[in-house]
Scaffold this active site. Structure first.
Site, PDB file in Angstrom:
ATOM      1  N   ARG A 175       0.849  -1.193   0.000  1.00  0.00           N
ATOM      2  CA  ARG A 175       0.000   0.000   0.000  1.00  0.00           C
ATOM      3  C   ARG A 175       0.889   1.248   0.000  1.00  0.00           C
ATOM      4  NH1 ARG A 175      -4.959   1.467   4.147  1.00  0.00           N
ATOM      5  NH2 ARG A 175      -3.380   1.212   5.765  1.00  0.00           N
ATOM      6  N   ASP A 455      -3.662   2.688  13.944  1.00  0.00           N
ATOM      7  CA  ASP A 455      -2.893   3.401  12.942  1.00  0.00           C
ATOM      8  C   ASP A 455      -3.508   4.789  12.782  1.00  0.00           C
ATOM      9  OD1 ASP A 455      -5.139   3.107  11.328  1.00  0.00           O
ATOM     10  OD2 ASP A 455      -4.197   1.747   9.900  1.00  0.00           O
TER      11      ASP A 455
END
Length: 538
Positions: A175, A455
């Protein structure tokens, strides 16, 4: 961002118009070769202006939404695409079965553990799970270079334990950072390169051929997309990269995270734009909740309650997941479920079993609904998630499962979650956001907090929720109106128990984000300026 050439150290073999700035790392010599930099420069020169125009279009659209000059709906101009019968290209063999995927940062030991976890795939995350220091981004690329070639290993100097890859490992998916970010350490014609193009380009340049040679391919998760136009830009980047690197057409494959509210209205269109390259869509639910607040947050009829009360059974989130499954399966694409952020609770068996029970119920819900796979944040959850999908999914996926009959309306996607707004919820947001920001500013993007692996998405929900509550002067527990003075008081009280190198900066940044008249679209934008100051002043 335009950067002063006075900060750029002279490098004799850089392609014309490119410059590096900041600290020099040992890994740079092997990764940032003249040919690799020339490739990155070509991507930025070809696609950088389009990227900036699309970001400007985001800002303009948000201004219209805030002014009630536009409402979110399925685009009338693409009705033919939604009505037509078409499917995407079949997925490659090693992405047919994705029932459990594990995600994590690009740190060396974590990469090895994730690839060895027993999950079907591992998403190596340069985005929300990584703080984009220059060292993290470059060393992450080196770690993945080694992982692709199966030469990666790690010796832990504290425990004395050594780590290396098993014979059977998860499929690697990368990603990159989103379109909104830049990589300030590499400039092209005086401006910082797109972080998306940097992360994607450097990985594909060094690893695409090797992955194909080994029977896999360059696979990506694409974050933060808000429209079909942004997906089309990725398609053009893929096509240009395949041509420039002499890769077979369609060898670069992607899964798109539907983690913004605007993108939920263009799922068909995003699949269509990427139909020769895409494999599926993913319910990026934490960022999606953040995007709901950010996109509709100025509306007095869309005030979101304590984030702990906002679950995937909330009507709007349920509609979103149902629409994603239906859309994907109609087009032959995978419909991936969301993240289980729980981590094992050490030294408390009852709490650990309760956490695992919540994960099990969540994954059983996703499998029963028709998802083709799901995400976990810790190797200890792989078995629980796999058992949930094994129980209802004997084949590699559920793409052929009959479609649900009902349609999902635009209104269904915009139903405000129900619940209460409490002082405890405010203080939880303060604690989580500031602790996360402190870790992020110290270079850590994946942070264990209160038995969850957090996150940037969680910190985004926290700060945007506090901003919305302040904007509407909500009542906490029906007793106290939230004001800037009360926020300052709560922050001061909560922070008395915390110490750390960057806590003062984290508190200041959090308050700036919450008190701003027009909050930045992503906290990582102003936070990145802090990281750059540390890099260039070090």
């Amino acid at each position: 961002m335009t950067l002063s050439s006075s900060l750029m150290p002279p490098v004799s073999d850089l392609p014309p118009g490119l410059a590096l700035r900041g600290p020099t790392l040992p890994e740079q010599a092997a990764l940032l070769t003249t040919d690799a930099l020339a490739f990155l420069g070509s991507l930025e020169r070809r696609f950088g202006i389009r990227r900036r125009r699309l970001l400007a279009a985001r800002t303009e659209r948000q201004a219209r939404l805030d002014a009630h000059e536009e409402v979110l709906d399925f685009p009338a101009e693409t009705a033919d695409i939604r009505a037509a019968d078409w499917t995407i290209a079949p997925p490659p063999a090693d992405l047919q079965d994705r029932r459990v995927e594990i995600t994590g940062p690009v740190e060396r030991k974590m990469i090895i553990n994730a690839l060895n976890s027993g999950a079907k795939a591992f998403m190596a995350d340069f985005e929300d799970a990584s703080s984009p220091t220059w060292a993290t981004m470059i060393q992450g690329q080196q770690n993945l270079f080694d992982a692709v070639r199966r030469t990666i290993d790690y010796h832990d100097p504290q425990s004395g334990k050594s780590y290396r890859l098993n014979d059977q490992t998860a499929v690697l998916i990368v990603r990159p950072r989103g379109w909104h970010m830049t990589e300030a350490h590499l400039t092209v014609d005086g401006s910082a390169i797109s972080a998306s193009l940097f992360d994607f380009g450097l990985f594909v340049f060094h690893n695409a051929r090797e992955l194909l040679r080994r029977g896999s391919g360059p696979y990506f998760y694409l974050p933060k997309i808000e429209s079909r136009h942004e997906a089309a830009l990725w398609r053009e980047v893929f096509d240009a990269s395949e041509q420039a690197l002499d890769l077979p057409a369609g060898s670069i494959r992607a899964t798109v995270l539907i983690e913004t509210l605007p993108a939920a209205f263009e799922m068909d269109e995003i699949l269509y734009e990427l139909r020769d390259s895409i494999v599926g869509l993913n319910c990026g639910r934490w960022d999606y909740i953040f995007s709901m607040i950010k996109t509709l947050g100025k509306r007095a009829d869309f005030i979101v309650p304590d984030r702990a009360q906002v679950t995937m059974t909330s009507p709007a989130l349920l509609a979103y997941s149902q629409l994603l499954i239906k859309t994907c399966h109609r087009r032959g694409a995978h419909a991936m479920g969301g993240m289980a952020a729980h981590i094992p609770v050490r030294n408390d068996d009852a709490a650990n079993q309760a956490a695992f029970a919540r994960v099990r119920a969540d994954k059983e819900r996703e499998a029963a609904a028709g998802h083709d796979g799901t995400w976990v944040a810790h190797p200890g959850l792989v078995g629980i998630a796999q058992a949930a999908f094994d129980a209802v999914m004997p084949g590699p996926n559920q793409v052929a499962r009959p479609l649900m009959d009902s349609d999902i309306s635009a209104a269904a996607l915009q139903q405000p979650p129900q619940g209460t707004i409490t002082e405890a919820g405010l203080r939880s947001n303060i604690r989580v956001a500031i602790q996360y920001l402190n870790a992020w500013l110290c270079g850590q993007g994946c942070v264990p907090l209160y038995h969850l692996m957090e996150d940037a998405a969680t910190a985004e929900i926290c700060r945007m929720q506090v901003w919305q509550w302040l904007h509407h002067r909500v009542s906490l527990d029906g007793l106290h109106t939230l004001t800037p003075a009360l926020l300052h008081q709560c922050v001061a009280e909560e922070m008395t128990t915390f110490t750390g190198e960057k806590f003062a900066a984290a508190c200041s940044l959090f308050l700036d984000l919450c008190l701003s008249d027009s909050p930045p679209p992503f906290l990582t934008l102003p936070a990145y300026d802090y990281l750059l100051a540390y890099d260039f002043l070090a």
